[in-house]
Design a protein around this motif. Sequence first.
Motif, PDB file in Angstrom:
ATOM      1  N   TYR A 323      18.189  18.008   0.147  1.00 25.41           N
ATOM      2  CA  TYR A 323      17.409  18.001  -1.086  1.00 25.41           C
ATOM      3  C   TYR A 323      18.285  17.628  -2.277  1.00 25.41           C
ATOM      4  CZ  TYR A 323      14.382  19.566  -4.883  1.00 25.41           C
ATOM      5  OH  TYR A 323      13.621  19.616  -6.026  1.00 25.41           O
ATOM      6  N   LEU A 324      19.480  18.203  -2.335  1.00 27.59           N
ATOM      7  CA  LEU A 324      20.385  17.884  -3.437  1.00 27.59           C
ATOM      8  C   LEU A 324      20.796  16.422  -3.399  1.00 27.59           C
ATOM      9  CD1 LEU A 324      22.457  21.149  -3.201  1.00 27.59           C
ATOM     10  CD2 LEU A 324      20.909  20.541  -5.068  1.00 27.59           C
ATOM     11  N   HIS A 325      21.018  15.898  -2.188  1.00 33.46           N
ATOM     12  CA  HIS A 325      21.318  14.479  -2.022  1.00 33.46           C
ATOM     13  C   HIS A 325      20.179  13.636  -2.598  1.00 33.46           C
ATOM     14  CE1 HIS A 325      22.428  10.726   0.116  1.00 33.46           C
ATOM     15  NE2 HIS A 325      21.138  10.637   0.411  1.00 33.46           N
ATOM     16  N   HIS A 326      18.964  14.020  -2.282  1.00 34.57           N
ATOM     17  CA  HIS A 326      17.787  13.294  -2.789  1.00 34.57           C
ATOM     18  C   HIS A 326      17.741  13.332  -4.314  1.00 34.57           C
ATOM     19  CE1 HIS A 326      13.674  12.373  -3.868  1.00 34.57           C
ATOM     20  NE2 HIS A 326      13.516  13.612  -4.317  1.00 34.57           N
ATOM     21  N   LEU A 327      17.921  14.511  -4.891  1.00 31.78           N
ATOM     22  CA  LEU A 327      17.858  14.641  -6.353  1.00 31.78           C
ATOM     23  C   LEU A 327      18.907  13.778  -7.036  1.00 31.78           C
ATOM     24  CD1 LEU A 327      17.361  18.502  -6.816  1.00 31.78           C
ATOM     25  CD2 LEU A 327      15.617  16.713  -7.038  1.00 31.78           C
ATOM     26  N   VAL A 328      20.144  13.871  -6.542  1.00 32.75           N
ATOM     27  CA  VAL A 328      21.239  13.143  -7.187  1.00 32.75           C
ATOM     28  C   VAL A 328      21.068  11.642  -7.024  1.00 32.75           C
ATOM     29  CG1 VAL A 328      23.734  12.755  -7.146  1.00 32.75           C
ATOM     30  CG2 VAL A 328      22.832  15.089  -7.036  1.00 32.75           C
ATOM     31  N   ARG A 329      20.724  11.206  -5.815  1.00 33.45           N
ATOM     32  CA  ARG A 329      20.544   9.775  -5.576  1.00 33.45           C
ATOM     33  C   ARG A 329      19.343   9.222  -6.363  1.00 33.45           C
ATOM     34  NH1 ARG A 329      23.297   7.436  -1.103  1.00 33.45           N
ATOM     35  NH2 ARG A 329      22.167   5.544  -1.715  1.00 33.45           N
ATOM     36  N   SER A 330      18.375  10.069  -6.645  1.00 31.60           N
ATOM     37  CA  SER A 330      17.194   9.634  -7.393  1.00 31.60           C
ATOM     38  C   SER A 330      17.404   9.706  -8.904  1.00 31.60           C
ATOM     39  CB  SER A 330      15.984  10.508  -7.018  1.00 31.60           C
ATOM     40  OG  SER A 330      15.711  10.423  -5.636  1.00 31.60           O
ATOM     41  N   GLY A 331      18.538  10.265  -9.318  1.00 34.30           N
ATOM     42  CA  GLY A 331      18.797  10.391 -10.740  1.00 34.30           C
ATOM     43  C   GLY A 331      17.990  11.476 -11.415  1.00 34.30           C
ATOM     44  N   GLU A 332      17.470  12.429 -10.629  1.00 34.01           N
ATOM     45  CA  GLU A 332      16.708  13.533 -11.201  1.00 34.01           C
ATOM     46  C   GLU A 332      17.654  14.510 -11.913  1.00 34.01           C
ATOM     47  OE1 GLU A 332      13.547  14.092 -11.421  1.00 34.01           O
ATOM     48  OE2 GLU A 332      12.827  12.388 -10.231  1.00 34.01           O
ATOM     49  N   MET A 333      17.296  14.911 -13.128  1.00 32.90           N
ATOM     50  CA  MET A 333      18.183  15.784 -13.892  1.00 32.90           C
ATOM     51  C   MET A 333      18.398  17.131 -13.198  1.00 32.90           C
ATOM     52  SD  MET A 333      15.874  17.068 -17.141  1.00 32.90           S
ATOM     53  CE  MET A 333      15.482  15.400 -17.675  1.00 32.90           C
ATOM     54  N   LEU A 334      17.442  17.573 -12.401  1.00 28.36           N
ATOM     55  CA  LEU A 334      17.617  18.835 -11.689  1.00 28.36           C
ATOM     56  C   LEU A 334      18.814  18.769 -10.747  1.00 28.36           C
ATOM     57  CD1 LEU A 334      16.610  21.686 -11.081  1.00 28.36           C
ATOM     58  CD2 LEU A 334      15.093  20.703  -9.346  1.00 28.36           C
ATOM     59  N   GLY A 335      19.086  17.607 -10.200  1.00 29.67           N
ATOM     60  CA  GLY A 335      20.241  17.483  -9.316  1.00 29.67           C
ATOM     61  C   GLY A 335      21.527  17.831 -10.026  1.00 29.67           C
ATOM     62  N   ALA A 336      21.759  17.268 -11.211  1.00 30.43           N
ATOM     63  CA  ALA A 336      22.960  17.564 -11.983  1.00 30.43           C
ATOM     64  C   ALA A 336      23.010  19.040 -12.372  1.00 30.43           C
ATOM     65  CB  ALA A 336      23.012  16.683 -13.225  1.00 30.43           C
ATOM     66  N   MET A 337      21.861  19.607 -12.713  1.00 32.64           N
ATOM     67  CA  MET A 337      21.809  21.012 -13.110  1.00 32.64           C
ATOM     68  C   MET A 337      22.199  21.932 -11.957  1.00 32.64           C
ATOM     69  SD  MET A 337      18.262  20.744 -15.292  1.00 32.64           S
ATOM     70  CE  MET A 337      18.058  22.516 -15.478  1.00 32.64           C
ATOM     71  N   LEU A 338      21.632  21.673 -10.772  1.00 35.20           N
ATOM     72  CA  LEU A 338      21.911  22.544  -9.631  1.00 35.20           C
ATOM     73  C   LEU A 338      23.347  22.376  -9.134  1.00 35.20           C
ATOM     74  CD1 LEU A 338      18.584  22.246  -7.591  1.00 35.20           C
ATOM     75  CD2 LEU A 338      19.287  24.055  -9.177  1.00 35.20           C
ATOM     76  N   MET A 339      23.842  21.167  -9.121  1.00 35.78           N
ATOM     77  CA  MET A 339      25.226  20.945  -8.696  1.00 35.78           C
ATOM     78  C   MET A 339      26.192  21.646  -9.655  1.00 35.78           C
ATOM     79  SD  MET A 339      25.282  19.039  -5.891  1.00 35.78           S
ATOM     80  CE  MET A 339      26.821  18.120  -5.879  1.00 35.78           C
TER      81      MET A 339
END
Length: 382
Positions: A323-339
């Motif tokens: 899921y985190l891979h998906h968020l980061v690769r998609s450029g979703e801001m939630l990815g940066a927040m969770l990482m």
Amino acid sequence: MTDRPRFAFTIHATDGKARTGEIAMRRGTIRTPAFMPVGTAATVKGVKPADVRAAGAEIILGNTYHLMLRPGAERVARLGGLHGFMGWDRPILTDSGGYQVMSLSDLTKRDENGVTFKSHLDGTRHTLSPERSIEIQRLLGSDIVMAFDELVPTTSPPEVQSAAMARSMRWAKRSRDAFDSGGAHAENAAIFGIQQGALDQTLRGDSAAALIDIGFDGYAVGGLAVGEGQEAMFGCLDFAPGQLPVDKPRYLMGVGKPTDIVGAVERGIDMFDCVLPTRSGRTGQAFTRSGPLNIRNAKFAEDTGPLDPTCACPVCTTWSRAYLHHLVRSGEMLGAMLMTEHNLWFYQALMADLRRAIAEGRLKSFADTFRHEYRSQSERDQ
């Protein structure tokens, strides 16, 4: 504020050169060794203050240079100070702005008075002197104020290093005097001096002696983590902390990588700050006990495991690497927040483990095991 002391440092246990203890201040107690997340522009990027606190942080860092340019220290003061402005009710350390002036600005003049420079934001001209730096930190409502110093690269000629160190000590005295004239703020805050001298043991010793003569609540080792490499940094830390008072906190500015922190704690450092956990989170890098992990890597696209199986943070206990891979690769801001949230938890867990290992007299064993297990991505892929 409270009936807590203005500033009191207590060492509870030692293991070799390492120490664990507490700094008691008006706004709370800071367990040492401590890592301070960086809140450059009145925010730890991508994470709410409550979540920074939940990760275990007991103090954060704010930046004089950035806040003086935007939104302005006087404006922050009119709005009630940095704590209320950003919603953080625990201690804040503010750096003096010296490093950013040297590294980010288009310098136009550096002399005994201070530094006149052009803003990296809009080109407007500003002057930062010891007195102005302390005034800005007072307007922000800083709990730990840093003296204004002059930073030069460790590769500078010896005469340049010596002159910069001597000027930094003159500025340290002016910083101390400006702080002491701060009225109620000085009665509730602390001020740290900054040791300079590049990698030279004699210069570092002279700097420490000058700072001790002035007298500060704590002492920072400055001028490191600026490209000299870990081996050279550790070589300096083999002697620099020992030149500073044993009964005061020692703060290594701008460090660092997890292995840097472990090695510096072994050499007697009590406090750290670095942008790595937040900056790395925004670029898709997670810190784990087995080493850094780039979640953008295609091999994580269907990985249902947590970022770090040893981590109890909300990210690792809720979401998968996939899921985190998906968020980061998609450029979703939630990815940066969770990482970023995970990385903050990782750093605070590391500090808690270091404190526990020192208290139990097993720091060497812990540090050796950590270094053995903490490997780069390329090493793990071999």
